[in-house]
Design an enzyme around this catalytic site. Structure first.
Site, mmCIF file in Angstrom:
data_model
loop_
_atom_site.group_PDB
_atom_site.id
_atom_site.type_symbol
_atom_site.label_atom_id
_atom_site.label_comp_id
_atom_site.label_asym_id
_atom_site.label_seq_id
_atom_site.Cartn_x
_atom_site.Cartn_y
_atom_site.Cartn_z
ATOM 1 N N ARG A 1 0.849 -1.196 0.000
ATOM 2 C CA ARG A 1 0.000 0.000 0.000
ATOM 3 C C ARG A 1 0.880 1.238 0.000
ATOM 4 O O ARG A 1 1.361 1.677 1.037
ATOM 5 C CB ARG A 1 -0.918 -0.022 1.229
ATOM 6 C CG ARG A 1 -2.042 1.011 1.213
ATOM 7 C CD ARG A 1 -2.975 0.836 2.400
ATOM 8 N NE ARG A 1 -3.588 -0.479 2.416
ATOM 9 C CZ ARG A 1 -4.678 -0.818 1.713
ATOM 10 N NH1 ARG A 1 -5.287 0.089 0.991
ATOM 11 N NH2 ARG A 1 -5.166 -2.030 1.770
ATOM 12 N N GLU B 1 -5.499 -8.675 -2.978
ATOM 13 C CA GLU B 1 -6.019 -8.079 -4.204
ATOM 14 C C GLU B 1 -4.889 -7.592 -5.118
ATOM 15 O O GLU B 1 -3.977 -6.892 -4.689
ATOM 16 C CB GLU B 1 -6.921 -6.891 -3.843
ATOM 17 C CG GLU B 1 -7.467 -6.190 -5.072
ATOM 18 C CD GLU B 1 -8.191 -4.888 -4.735
ATOM 19 O OE1 GLU B 1 -8.659 -4.724 -3.597
ATOM 20 O OE2 GLU B 1 -8.272 -4.029 -5.635
#
Length: 426
Positions: free
Chosen positions: A277, A349
RNA sequence: GGAGAGGUGGCUGAGUGGUCGAAAGCGGCGGUCUUGAAAACCGUUGAGCCGUAAGGCUCCCAGGGUUCGAAUCCCUGCCUCUCCGCCA
């Protein structure tokens, strides 16, 4: 944006469908505003009609050489009256569209019910989680040990949630990008596009990031009011903004590689380790503009195109269908591709493929000419990551690691690595 | 950064205060002619909103303003082009 006509004619049904995703539609306010809007609009238009015919009469009288002074006297005050109504109408309309712009898309009937991430059903699984004879290292350990991944340097240069890569690892990211673009353009019929990484607010409204999600975006502070793109979806989909495509041009398939910038506001403490992230990451995006009848086929197809990349990289993954409570604001249906990460012992993901139906197209006024009616009608937009390059890099590192901490190069990437077959400490 | 010229329908382009949603040409669509095609000729051809319809309203880059009336006049912004300067 939802179809305002649908909201007028079937408000309760819309409200029920939106409740599936946990959104409460303020039907009362909407109805009141709509009634007022209609009344004021009719009044405004009547005044406009009167002004038009009066003015036309004055024009004729003047041309005929008559005295127009009495006619001018008659229309005294009409202008002010009209201006007041027009302003009232504009205010109402702004309020109404503001409300409309904040309403999420209606989930497709095939979207499973659920509250959040934990309710997303797994649709299919490909491959088996990679097995190692030791405890698998995560990409941070691998990359730092190789001396090719540096978070400290990045935080010195900028701040947290950035990284610096060097040498073969940096090249591996480029190889992944090239491989993805080549596959989509060569095998899947996409046209490569290069687009701006800074966009204006209209573009972000078009795809649905604005007005609701401003806090997720980086905004420039100079004289020009621009935003860094959070995904190539924004500039690429907006290529069709305000245009009418001919039926024989469809489907339009675009692919683009861009960096993506996200403020990650509200995700403090989440995925703080590593490059899962980041504020800046690379992504190859797939976008399709299709006739409305084709969009669900296109979604399946596009998802398959993204899966191809994972399969060719021999990375284990699964496909989940986002449930009604987890689906994004603009999407009617979404599949997430989740890749196996040995370092986390989890599927994460790596791609999100969605059909937006006419939701974005309506905001953008992106249309096609339907040969059956001869009229311009809204397109459907479909997009997905094909794939998130940064996360693909993480997945390759972790799945292709060897006991000594070196990383093998997946076969399909070898042509892009200039003879490097294994990444070792350099 | 300095100076100038512009932004009109799918395209080219006319329109500088009134009956202009807008000439003309090209393109598109339909037709006549032709065995077929081309050419020629005729017709048709922007988008949206309200309305069962008749009809009405809005839109000539965007936003303000002047006016009874704005594509046309004024202001601001955005964009494009030309020249000079600078630059990857």
């Amino acid at each position: 944006m939802l179809d305002p006509k649908l909201l007028r004619s079937d408000l309760d049904a819309v409200s029920q469908q939106l409740a599936r995703r946990g959104f409460t539609l303020d039907t009362g306010t909407l109805q009141t505003l709509e009634e007022r809007r209609k009344a004021i609009q009719v009044e405004t238009q009547e005044l406009q009609a009167e002004r038009n015919s009066r003015s036309k009469g004055i024009g004729k009288a003047k041309a005929a050489g008559e005295d127009i002074a009495p006619l001018l006297k008659e229309v005294e005050g009409l202008g002010d009256q009209l201006k007041a109504k027009e302003q009232e109408l504009a205010l109402l309309q702004d309020e109404l569209t503001g409300l409309l712009m904040g309403i999420p898309n209606i989930p497709h009937e095939s979207v499973p019910a659920g509250k959040g991430e934990e309710d997303n059903p797994v649709l299919r699984t490909w491959g088996e989680p990679t097995a190692f004879g030791y405890e698998a290292r995560d990409h941070v350990a691998l990359g730092e040990q190789l001396g090719q991944l540096d978070f400290e340097a990045a935080s010195r240069l900028t701040g947290s949630r950035f990284c610096v890569m060097q040498g073969p690892l940096a090249r591996l990211q480029r190889a992944l990008t090239q491989f993805m673009l080549d596959t989509h353009t060569r095998d899947h019929g996409y046209r490569e596009v290069y687009v701006p990484y800074l966009v204006n607010a209209d573009s972000l409204r078009g795809t649905g990031q604005l007005p609701k999600f401003e806090e997720d975006l980086f905004r420039t502070s100079g004289e020009a009011d621009y935003y860094l793109i959070p995904t190539a979806e924004v500039p690429v989909t907006n290529l069709a903004r305000g245009s009418i495509l001919e039926a024989d041009q469809l489907p339009v398939r675009y692919t683009a590689h861009t960096p993506c910038f996200r403020s990650e506001a509200g995700s403090y403490g989440k995925d703080t380790r590593g490059m899962i992230r980041q504020h800046q990451f690379e992504k190859v995006e797939l976008v399709q503009l299709v006739a409305p009848g084709q969009s669900y086929d296109a979604l399946e197809q596009l998802t398959g195109h993204a899966e191809t990349i994972l399969q060719q990289l021999q990375l284990p993954y699964r496909v989940v269908t986002l449930c009604s409570g987890d689906i994004g604001f603009s999407a009617a249906k979404t599949y997430d591709l989740e890749v196996w990460l040995p370092g986390q012992q989890k599927y994460r993901e790596i791609s999100s493929c969605s059909n937006f139906e006419a939701f974005q197209a309506r905001r953008m006024q992106a249309r096609w000419r339907n040969p059956e009616t001869g009229k311009p009608e809204l397109l459907h937009t479909v997009n997905g990551s094909g794939l998130a390059v940064g996360r693909a890099l993480v997945a390759v590192m972790e799945n292709y690691q060897q006991a000594d901490g070196s990383i093998q190069i997946p076969d399909v990437l070898k042509p892009y690595m200039g003879g490097i077959e294994v990444i070792e400490k350099t």
